[in-house]
Design a protein around this motif. Structure first.
Motif, PDB file in Angstrom:
ATOM      1  N   ALA A  29      15.818  51.598  57.247  1.00  0.00           N
ATOM      2  CA  ALA A  29      15.129  50.839  58.279  1.00  0.00           C
ATOM      3  C   ALA A  29      14.379  51.740  59.212  1.00  0.00           C
ATOM      4  O   ALA A  29      13.333  51.404  59.667  1.00  0.00           O
ATOM      5  N   GLN A  30      14.918  52.893  59.504  1.00  0.00           N
ATOM      6  CA  GLN A  30      14.105  53.804  60.290  1.00  0.00           C
ATOM      7  C   GLN A  30      13.745  55.018  59.509  1.00  0.00           C
ATOM      8  O   GLN A  30      12.719  55.592  59.658  1.00  0.00           O
ATOM      9  N   PRO A  36      11.948  56.846  54.186  1.00  0.00           N
ATOM     10  CA  PRO A  36      10.797  56.092  53.778  1.00  0.00           C
ATOM     11  C   PRO A  36      10.761  54.794  54.524  1.00  0.00           C
ATOM     12  O   PRO A  36      11.623  54.508  55.286  1.00  0.00           O
ATOM     13  N   GLY A  37       9.816  53.955  54.324  1.00  0.00           N
ATOM     14  CA  GLY A  37       9.588  52.790  55.153  1.00  0.00           C
ATOM     15  C   GLY A  37      10.719  51.838  55.229  1.00  0.00           C
ATOM     16  O   GLY A  37      11.669  51.903  54.509  1.00  0.00           O
ATOM     17  N   PRO A  38      10.670  50.909  56.157  1.00  0.00           N
ATOM     18  CA  PRO A  38      11.764  50.010  56.408  1.00  0.00           C
ATOM     19  C   PRO A  38      12.034  49.076  55.269  1.00  0.00           C
ATOM     20  O   PRO A  38      13.137  48.677  55.034  1.00  0.00           O
ATOM     21  N   THR A  39      11.033  48.699  54.522  1.00  0.00           N
ATOM     22  CA  THR A  39      11.263  47.741  53.473  1.00  0.00           C
ATOM     23  C   THR A  39      11.983  48.417  52.349  1.00  0.00           C
ATOM     24  O   THR A  39      12.932  47.934  51.786  1.00  0.00           O
ATOM     25  N   VAL A 654      16.846  46.237  64.385  1.00  0.00           N
ATOM     26  CA  VAL A 654      16.017  47.423  64.521  1.00  0.00           C
ATOM     27  C   VAL A 654      14.666  47.085  63.899  1.00  0.00           C
ATOM     28  O   VAL A 654      14.589  46.618  62.767  1.00  0.00           O
ATOM     29  N   HIS A 655      13.630  47.273  64.693  1.00  0.00           N
ATOM     30  CA  HIS A 655      12.274  46.977  64.250  1.00  0.00           C
ATOM     31  C   HIS A 655      11.593  48.274  63.858  1.00  0.00           C
ATOM     32  O   HIS A 655      11.629  49.258  64.609  1.00  0.00           O
ATOM     33  N   VAL A 656      10.965  48.296  62.687  1.00  0.00           N
ATOM     34  CA  VAL A 656      10.282  49.495  62.196  1.00  0.00           C
ATOM     35  C   VAL A 656       8.798  49.179  62.088  1.00  0.00           C
ATOM     36  O   VAL A 656       8.323  48.770  61.033  1.00  0.00           O
ATOM     37  N   PRO A 657       8.040  49.333  63.177  1.00  0.00           N
ATOM     38  CA  PRO A 657       6.617  49.002  63.126  1.00  0.00           C
ATOM     39  C   PRO A 657       5.808  49.952  62.274  1.00  0.00           C
ATOM     40  O   PRO A 657       4.718  49.610  61.818  1.00  0.00           O
ATOM     41  N   ALA A 658       6.304  51.151  62.063  1.00  0.00           N
ATOM     42  CA  ALA A 658       5.646  52.144  61.217  1.00  0.00           C
ATOM     43  C   ALA A 658       6.720  53.038  60.648  1.00  0.00           C
ATOM     44  O   ALA A 658       7.787  53.188  61.234  1.00  0.00           O
ATOM     45  N   PRO A 659       6.469  53.634  59.480  1.00  0.00           N
ATOM     46  CA  PRO A 659       7.475  54.518  58.894  1.00  0.00           C
ATOM     47  C   PRO A 659       7.909  55.598  59.869  1.00  0.00           C
ATOM     48  O   PRO A 659       7.094  56.268  60.486  1.00  0.00           O
ATOM     49  N   GLU A 689       5.168  37.220  58.049  1.00  0.00           N
ATOM     50  CA  GLU A 689       5.072  37.988  56.808  1.00  0.00           C
ATOM     51  C   GLU A 689       5.560  39.423  56.968  1.00  0.00           C
ATOM     52  O   GLU A 689       5.791  40.116  55.976  1.00  0.00           O
ATOM     53  N   ARG A 690       5.744  39.891  58.214  1.00  0.00           N
ATOM     54  CA  ARG A 690       6.203  41.249  58.440  1.00  0.00           C
ATOM     55  C   ARG A 690       7.686  41.325  58.768  1.00  0.00           C
ATOM     56  O   ARG A 690       8.235  42.414  58.903  1.00  0.00           O
ATOM     57  N   VAL A 691       8.351  40.191  58.878  1.00  0.00           N
ATOM     58  CA  VAL A 691       9.761  40.202  59.261  1.00  0.00           C
ATOM     59  C   VAL A 691      10.609  40.866  58.179  1.00  0.00           C
ATOM     60  O   VAL A 691      11.413  41.769  58.447  1.00  0.00           O
ATOM     61  N   GLU A 692      10.448  40.449  56.945  1.00  0.00           N
ATOM     62  CA  GLU A 692      11.307  40.960  55.869  1.00  0.00           C
ATOM     63  C   GLU A 692      11.157  42.474  55.673  1.00  0.00           C
ATOM     64  O   GLU A 692      12.154  43.186  55.547  1.00  0.00           O
ATOM     65  N   PRO A 693       9.925  43.015  55.675  1.00  0.00           N
ATOM     66  CA  PRO A 693       9.827  44.461  55.456  1.00  0.00           C
ATOM     67  C   PRO A 693      10.076  45.327  56.674  1.00  0.00           C
ATOM     68  O   PRO A 693      10.284  46.525  56.516  1.00  0.00           O
ATOM     69  N   SER A 694      10.040  44.776  57.887  1.00  0.00           N
ATOM     70  CA  SER A 694      10.080  45.658  59.052  1.00  0.00           C
ATOM     71  C   SER A 694      11.201  45.373  60.041  1.00  0.00           C
ATOM     72  O   SER A 694      11.321  46.075  61.042  1.00  0.00           O
ATOM     73  N   VAL A 695      12.036  44.370  59.792  1.00  0.00           N
ATOM     74  CA  VAL A 695      13.133  44.072  60.716  1.00  0.00           C
ATOM     75  C   VAL A 695      14.443  44.037  59.942  1.00  0.00           C
ATOM     76  O   VAL A 695      14.542  43.381  58.899  1.00  0.00           O
ATOM     77  N   ARG A 696      15.426  44.763  60.441  1.00  0.00           N
ATOM     78  CA  ARG A 696      16.771  44.764  59.870  1.00  0.00           C
ATOM     79  C   ARG A 696      17.775  44.566  60.996  1.00  0.00           C
ATOM     80  O   ARG A 696      17.491  44.855  62.156  1.00  0.00           O
ATOM     81  N   HIS A 697      18.972  44.103  60.636  1.00  0.00           N
ATOM     82  CA  HIS A 697      20.024  44.021  61.642  1.00  0.00           C
ATOM     83  C   HIS A 697      20.364  45.427  62.134  1.00  0.00           C
ATOM     84  O   HIS A 697      20.311  46.398  61.366  1.00  0.00           O
TER      85      HIS A 697
END
Length: 782
Positions: A29-30, A36-39, A654-659, A689-697
């Motif tokens: 996620a981070q 690598p990226g959050p997704t 945790v929000h990952v707006p960018a890798p 559309e960005r929730v699944e790849p960029s937001v995790r618990h």
């Protein structure tokens, strides 16, 4: 307190995977940019068998669960061998001084040779040449590099298309401005999203993916990686699929066979070139900005390339990679990476002439440009600042001897490196306050919102503290002058080990001539999520004055962490149970004890609520990784159906707006606009559309994600299968995240003491240190 385990070495592992060509289990996620990226969960490509060895994911061994009652608080660490996330990639580069020296320095000669090499490459590939668009708000090399990077990321051009000619001579840098523009803070913020792909481009890519037997879910990331012409690129060169995160060589091979049939072979030039790029990208995820040519050849040989040397040479000629030489006196030509794997020591023009060993490196152009630009920019700061400033009175009023030393040193230097632990952060704060008292525009930039808040409290002026991302975006800080430079006289960057080379290049380019830069951080923590080791290279090159803090971290946690920093896992006296060890037998018990600690034990014993306790574990996968722990913690602390993409109001995320950027937050609500988060008091809206790849618990994080932040209490989880993921920097970082209390859920036996004593930080191959050492910096400290 419960004592730490003994010193007998066990069987610990490294902090990050050592095989730079193997993809991580998943992107964290981070840990996206050194993670690598959050997704991370890239779709699988074709499933046909491959002719060469694929990259294997590192499995986590699940241990059985067993309850072990205890009332003491403990820390849980989730095992995982996932790779380090890739860090936000800022793609602007700094500019070098325009004044010509009577003789070229070694670094300048190297840059000139590289430019000539790029020109020869581009002459062979003139069809790919394209003009560089101007960068908005920037000038010189920064504008050119920004335009080039944007074109590469959008897929409009290849990386080699931007080297049509040597870089032009630059105009003299602008002076520092006299006045600052007011900063603008938008609220709420919309989470940044990739450039939207057109429906036509997506449909065309889906058709090609279906024809090649690849899942349609790869369509959007393929367009994101390759741009609008992705369908045409994939049809003519199916191995371009390797540019999509999560796709492995064996999957790209299956996709290529389905599209090309008999025309597909392991030595196809398109395949070998894509593999070279893929190997270097995987190395970048491990923090390397370059890789030994022999390691690249070995990786190609493992993937059924019959002539790795020729493949490397062709990739260099095609502009996929750049060739560099360390040691010796001559720049390498691309023919030196020849097919028969010529030993680097044979490259000397005269075998009878003694010379230092030569090392041939391969690197991606964007990291090469970033390192060269950063080295030039740092040398510019060293040589253009006022050296005769009198800050003696401010130094005399400093709150500590180390703070006084930092103030005196900064007064006489344009670049200063300051190192110390958590308590030493008071010294940069004192420097900022002293500089502002002298009428200077001084600011401090932290890695995270939590670090910004702590710095603002230490300085006593919230306007002086910003996040690095907020400063560069203009959302925080002084804004820019009419020439695009940051309107400041002194910038102190805290958490400097988290700076990757691309982000550092952007930052230094944004500083005007005469500005002062202080890089401050703890050398013992985990390095940046992205490629490079900027702080470590600056310290090792010794091209600027260095101030080492003499302020120790207080209390039992400070004593424990200080010992870890020198390789000693000591028993510490903690009469108030500031440090507690909770032994567990397996991963299942580790999860159970972690939930008990966060929900019951720590709040009851220390009056620290659950939302101020952070769980830290080794990785995301495994029987006690962040996924399993977050699922268990949600069920206990905020149960719900997950009404919006698996999330409910009140969930810690945790929000990952960018890798490479992990921003903790709390879910507030969801509507047609997307998921609304509160990230440290800043409202953020994440489109659906960005929730699944960029937001995790986010009840549980990895240590890489937690770097640069602190909480009142930390629970570090170390189940048995986490042993191979431990290293001294990992333990140092994780154990130092708690301010008042640290619980360690301990199931790795002697592997913990072994990791602290014998597993140092993983080495990263970079070119910044020799570039810094070669550049003329007459005023640097010896």
């Amino acid at each position: 307190m419960t004592a730490l385990p003994g010193e007998t070495p066990g069987t610990g592992g490294t902090d990050t995977p050592q095989d730079v060509v193997s993809p991580p289990d998943e992107a964290g996620a981070q840990e996206p940019a050194a993670d690598p990226g959050p997704t991370g969960d890239g779709g699988e490509a074709a499933d046909s068998a491959s002719t060469e060895a694929g990259a294997a994911d590192s499995p986590s061994t699940e241990a059985g669960a067993a309850d072990s009652p205890s009332t003491e608080a403990g820390a849980a660490d989730s095992p995982s061998t996932e790779g380090v996330d890739a860090e936000p990639r800022s793609d602007e580069a700094g500019a070098a001084d325009a004044s010509a020296a009577p003789e070229l320095s070694q670094a300048q000669a190297e840059l000139a040779a590289q430019r000539e090499l790029r020109e020869r490459i581009e002459q062979r590939k003139a069809a790919k040449a394209a003009p560089i668009a101007a960068g908005a708000g920037l000038s010189g090399t920064a504008a050119d590099l920004l335009a080039a990077v944007r074109a590469v990321e959008s897929g409009e051009k290849t990386g080699s298309a931007f080297f049509a000619s040597p870089a032009p001579a630059q105009a003299p840098r602008r002076p520092a401005p006299a006045a600052a523009q007011p900063s603008r803070t938008p609220a709420p913020q919309a989470a940044p999203a990739p450039q939207a792909a057109s429906p036509e481009a997506l449909d065309a890519v889906r058709a090609v993916l279906a024809e090649g037997g690849a899942p349609e879910a790869l369509a959007r990331p393929a367009v994101g990686a390759l741009g609008e012409p992705a369908a045409e690129l994939l049809r003519t060169d199916p191995w371009q699929l390797l540019a999509v995160p999560g796709v492995r060589p064996e999957q790209a091979d299956g996709f290529a066979r389905a599209l090309l049939g008999a025309d597909c072979g392991p030595d196809d030039g398109r395949r070998t070139a894509a593999l070279v790029g893929w190997v270097l990208e995987r190395a970048a995820l491990q923090g390397h900005t370059a890789l030994d040519a022999e390691a690249v050849r070995a990786a190609l040989a493992e993937r059924a390339v019959s002539d790795p040397g020729a493949a490397v040479r062709e990739a260099v000629e095609e502009g996929v990679a750049l060739l560099f030489q360390e040691g010796g006196d001559e720049e390498p030509d691309e023919t030196e990476a020849d097919a028969d794997g010529t030993d680097e020591g044979d490259l000397a023009p005269d075998a009878d002439t003694p010379r230092e060993p030569v090392r041939i490196l391969l690197g991606l152009d964007r990291y090469a440009l970033a390192e060269e630009s950063l080295a030039d920019g740092l040398a510019r700061l060293v040589n253009t600042c006022e050296k005769a400033a009198d800050w003696a009175e401010a130094a005399a009023a400093a709150p500590s001897p180390s703070a006084a030393e930092l103030i005196r040193t900064t007064a006489a230097a344009g670049l200063v490196a300051h190192s110390g632990g958590e308590a030493a952060r008071a010294e940069p704060a004192a420097l900022i306050a002293a500089a502002r008292g002298l009428g200077l525009r001084a600011f401090g930039a932290a890695h995270s919102e939590d670090g910004r808040r702590r710095l603002a409290e230490a300085v006593g002026d919230p306007d002086t503290a910003v996040t690095l991302v907020g400063l560069l975006s203009g959302a925080q800080g002084p804004g820019r002058d009419e020439d695009g430079a940051l309107a400041l006289d002194l910038l102190v960057v805290l958490d400097a080990p988290q700076l990757d080379v691309e982000g550092a290049a952007v930052l230094v380019e944004a500083l005007a001539d005469g500005a002062r830069l202080v890089l401050s951080g703890d050398p013992g923590v985990l390095g940046s999520a992205g490629a490079g080791r900027v702080f470590a290279d600056v310290l090792a090159a010794r091209t600027c004055p260095q101030v080492v803090s003499r302020t120790p971290d207080p209390g039992p946690i400070g004593e424990l962490v200080s010992g870890i920093g020198i390789g000693e896992l000591n028993q510490v006296d903690a009469p108030g149970k500031e440090v507690v060890i909770v032994p567990v037998r397996d991963a299942g018990e580790a999860v159970h004890r972690t939930v008990q600690l966060v929900a019951d034990s720590v709040p009851r014993a220390f009056s620290i609520p659950a939302d101020e306790t952070q769980v830290i574990t080794v990785g995301h996968g495994g029987a006690a990784g962040t996924r399993v722990l977050n699922e268990a913690l949600k069920q206990r602390l905020n149960p719900g159906p997950g009404r919006f993409g698996g999330f409910d109001p009140g969930d810690r995320v945790v929000h990952v707006p960018a890798p490479g950027r992990a921003v903790p937050g709390v879910v507030r609500f969801a509507d047609a606009e997307g998921l609304h988060l509160d990230c440290g008091g800043v409202p953020v809206v994440v489109p659906q559309e960005r929730v699944e790849p960029s937001v995790r618990h986010g009840w549980a994080l990895s240590a890489h994600q937690a770097a640069g932040m602190r909480w009142p209490a930390a629970v570090v989880v170390l189940p048995g299968d986490a042993a191979q993921g431990l290293s001294r920097p990992w333990v140092y970082t994780a154990f130092g995240r708690g301010e008042r209390h640290l619980s360690v859920v301990h199931g790795v036996d002697q592997a913990l003491s072994h990791a602290v004593a014998q597993v140092p930080a993983q080495e990263r191959t970079t070119r910044l240190r020799p570039l810094l050492e070669a550049l003329p910096t007459p005023d640097a400290a010896s």
